[in-house]
Write a protein that holds these residues in place. Structure first.
Motif, PDB file in Angstrom:
ATOM      1  N   LYS A 217      10.478  47.450 178.487  1.00 33.80           N
ATOM      2  CA  LYS A 217      11.861  46.818 177.865  1.00 33.80           C
ATOM      3  C   LYS A 217      11.851  45.404 177.973  1.00 33.80           C
ATOM      4  O   LYS A 217      12.893  44.916 177.432  1.00 33.80           O
ATOM      5  CB  LYS A 217      12.952  47.391 178.862  1.00 33.80           C
ATOM      6  N   GLY A 218      11.005  44.621 178.472  1.00 33.67           N
ATOM      7  CA  GLY A 218      11.010  43.403 178.825  1.00 33.67           C
ATOM      8  C   GLY A 218      12.155  42.780 179.764  1.00 33.67           C
ATOM      9  O   GLY A 218      12.438  41.632 178.995  1.00 33.67           O
ATOM     10  N   ASN A 219      12.406  43.563 180.606  1.00 30.27           N
ATOM     11  CA  ASN A 219      13.818  43.338 181.301  1.00 30.27           C
ATOM     12  C   ASN A 219      13.217  42.503 182.633  1.00 30.27           C
ATOM     13  O   ASN A 219      12.539  43.183 183.451  1.00 30.27           O
ATOM     14  CB  ASN A 219      14.587  44.536 181.452  1.00 30.27           C
ATOM     15  N   PRO A 220      13.910  41.467 182.952  1.00 29.44           N
ATOM     16  CA  PRO A 220      13.232  40.572 183.973  1.00 29.44           C
ATOM     17  C   PRO A 220      13.863  41.240 185.259  1.00 29.44           C
ATOM     18  O   PRO A 220      13.435  40.904 186.280  1.00 29.44           O
ATOM     19  CB  PRO A 220      13.572  39.276 183.803  1.00 29.44           C
ATOM     20  N   SER A 221      14.879  41.934 185.154  1.00 29.83           N
ATOM     21  CA  SER A 221      15.731  42.305 186.226  1.00 29.83           C
ATOM     22  C   SER A 221      15.152  43.801 186.695  1.00 29.83           C
ATOM     23  O   SER A 221      15.822  44.872 186.086  1.00 29.83           O
ATOM     24  CB  SER A 221      17.167  42.335 185.940  1.00 29.83           C
ATOM     25  N   ALA A 222      14.696  43.904 187.615  1.00 26.28           N
ATOM     26  CA  ALA A 222      14.142  45.160 188.539  1.00 26.28           C
ATOM     27  C   ALA A 222      15.561  45.956 188.755  1.00 26.28           C
ATOM     28  O   ALA A 222      15.847  47.353 188.653  1.00 26.28           O
ATOM     29  CB  ALA A 222      13.347  45.087 189.484  1.00 26.28           C
ATOM     30  N   SER A 223      16.725  45.218 189.273  1.00 32.26           N
ATOM     31  CA  SER A 223      17.876  45.819 189.630  1.00 32.26           C
ATOM     32  C   SER A 223      18.673  46.473 188.322  1.00 32.26           C
ATOM     33  O   SER A 223      18.951  47.732 188.620  1.00 32.26           O
ATOM     34  CB  SER A 223      18.749  44.970 190.198  1.00 32.26           C
ATOM     35  N   LEU A 224      18.665  45.811 187.414  1.00 35.24           N
ATOM     36  CA  LEU A 224      19.097  46.396 186.182  1.00 35.24           C
ATOM     37  C   LEU A 224      18.559  47.463 185.629  1.00 35.24           C
ATOM     38  O   LEU A 224      19.291  48.551 185.045  1.00 35.24           O
ATOM     39  CB  LEU A 224      19.451  45.234 185.013  1.00 35.24           C
ATOM     40  N   ILE A 225      17.071  47.397 185.646  1.00 33.41           N
ATOM     41  CA  ILE A 225      16.223  48.543 185.026  1.00 33.41           C
ATOM     42  C   ILE A 225      16.645  49.945 186.010  1.00 33.41           C
ATOM     43  O   ILE A 225      16.783  50.892 185.618  1.00 33.41           O
ATOM     44  CB  ILE A 225      14.852  48.139 185.429  1.00 33.41           C
ATOM     45  N   ALA A 226      16.580  49.829 187.408  1.00 34.56           N
ATOM     46  CA  ALA A 226      17.056  50.835 188.393  1.00 34.56           C
ATOM     47  C   ALA A 226      18.373  51.432 188.007  1.00 34.56           C
ATOM     48  O   ALA A 226      18.509  52.394 187.680  1.00 34.56           O
ATOM     49  CB  ALA A 226      16.977  50.405 189.815  1.00 34.56           C
ATOM     50  N   LYS A 227      19.522  50.751 187.731  1.00 33.84           N
ATOM     51  CA  LYS A 227      20.701  50.967 187.512  1.00 33.84           C
ATOM     52  C   LYS A 227      20.641  51.857 186.149  1.00 33.84           C
ATOM     53  O   LYS A 227      21.265  52.778 185.939  1.00 33.84           O
ATOM     54  CB  LYS A 227      21.700  49.759 187.214  1.00 33.84           C
ATOM     55  N   GLU A 228      20.004  51.219 185.147  1.00 36.50           N
ATOM     56  CA  GLU A 228      19.945  51.884 183.701  1.00 36.50           C
ATOM     57  C   GLU A 228      19.205  53.304 183.899  1.00 36.50           C
ATOM     58  O   GLU A 228      19.761  54.138 183.338  1.00 36.50           O
ATOM     59  CB  GLU A 228      19.030  51.070 182.745  1.00 36.50           C
TER      60      GLU A 228
END
Length: 367
Positions: A119-130
């Motif tokens: 996803k190219g998302n730098p935030s592991a926390s946001l990925i976990a939430k998603e």
């Protein structure tokens, strides 16, 4: 924490009361009620318990009889492993939308390395939430997650805000987090080790950190080095997408204790048949057969034999298990028998054998 260690972004996803939650999802009449997946009879064992049941002290591995005493209104449900496997596949499919570095630990938990993600998302926390939101929306179950720089801290963190929560331990927070942690919360420190640490005056991560490597080696053997490093935030194990299977097994707990080997032969035949079926399904064979015997007093004994060739055939597994059964006299009446095959010819093993064979051929032709 060592400055030269690579900073990874690791997520540990753990489903909330997975088996029990699947049963409550599939049968709305069970929602909000204390349920246990497993056997409720005198010989039954709890495989999983809903959060409503856990309030009464019902937990996995508890005997069915004790679980009923703890919670008289407890509802027992037979496990449906095919259904749990089906749901687990749906959940893993969601994981793979974010990264190929997925290491399943069981049907209901896995590590994900999202340092570099799809996803190219730098935030592991946001990925976990998603991921947790998608699991709830697409599957109907809740999950908890821990996010940190390595597998150990992520695993510990995932238990912090259960159920249906997550906790992130940022790089600069790791050492303080571990120092304040009750030693019981350290993943890999079991009940017996916890008691021993208490006796040695080790109650928190801070207490553990004050002990030298030599002290921990002396008191805890090989595990001492592991404890020494993890409390300093050092855990270099990478997320391994393909974990090599080391053994395959099947076992049975009997309704009544068996006191004679003769009565156990029929049971062994069914167990050997199941092991053979699982080997065939997994397309592997093994060399080492281990017979597991649990006595009525819950003491455990294993007897093993390694053959010179790989096997998966039921008849050979059964005959070897029989030999092991009659190898020595039983210590007591028996409540459980199991058979496992290890030393498997997995792809990794086959590759090593091929490399060894190639070297051998090369040596034969070099003068």
């Amino acid at each position: 924490m060592q400055d030269n260690l690579p900073i990874r972004k690791i997520i540990h996803v753990d489903m909330d009361a997975f088996y029990a939650s699947v049963e409550q999802m599939d049968n709305p009449e069970l929602k909000g009620k204390p349920i246990a997946v497993g056997g409720g009879g005198a010989r039954g064992v709890v495989s999983a318990a809903s959060y409503e049941a856990r309030k009464f002290g019902v937990r996995s591995a508890l005997s069915g009889a004790q679980a009923r005493r703890n919670c008289p209104e407890l509802i027992f449900v037979k496990p449906r492993f095919d259904r749990y496997h089906e749901i687990s596949k749906q959940i893993r499919a969601i994981f793979y939308d974010y990264t190929d570095l997925v290491e399943p630990l069981s049907l209901d938990e896995a590590y994900l390395d999202v340092t570099q993600n799809k996803k190219g998302n730098p935030s592991a926390s946001l990925i976990a939430k998603e991921i947790r939101e998608r699991i709830f929306k697409e599957v109907g179950l809740t999950a908890s997650a821990g996010i940190s720089i390595n597998k150990f801290v992520a695993k510990v963190a995932s238990d912090y805000n259960k159920p249906n929560g997550q906790k992130t331990v940022n790089p600069e927070e790791v050492l303080a987090f571990l120092e304040a942690l009750d030693i019981r919360k350290f993943y890999g420190v079991g009940k017996v080790t916890t008691e021993k640490m208490y006796q040695l005056g080790i109650f928190t991560g801070k207490d553990l950190k004050q002990k030298s490597l030599e002290y921990l080696d002396t008191n805890f053997g090989k595990s001492g080095r592991f404890y020494y490093y993890i409390v300093r935030g050092i855990h270099t194990s990478e997320v391994r997408p393909k974990r090599t299977r080391k053994s395959l097994a099947a076992e049975r707990t009997f309704n009544e204790n068996l006191s004679s080997e003769i009565f156990m032969l029929e049971k062994l035949e069914h167990i050997a048949q199941e092991v053979s079926r699982r080997l065939t399904k997994s397309k592997v064979s093994g060399k080492t057969i281990t017979l597991k015997i649990k006595y009525s007093d819950f003491t455990l004994q294993t007897r093993s034999k390694t053959l010179p060739y790989f096997i998966s055939d039921k008849s050979i597994i059964l005959e070897t298990a029989k030999d092991l059964l009659f190898q020595e006299k039983l210590q007591n009446s028996v409540r459980l028998l199991g058979i496992s095959l290890s030393n498997l010819n997995t792809e990794k093993t086959k590759k090593k054998l091929e490399e060894k064979k190639a070297v051998s051929v090369q040596l034969q032709f070099e003068f």
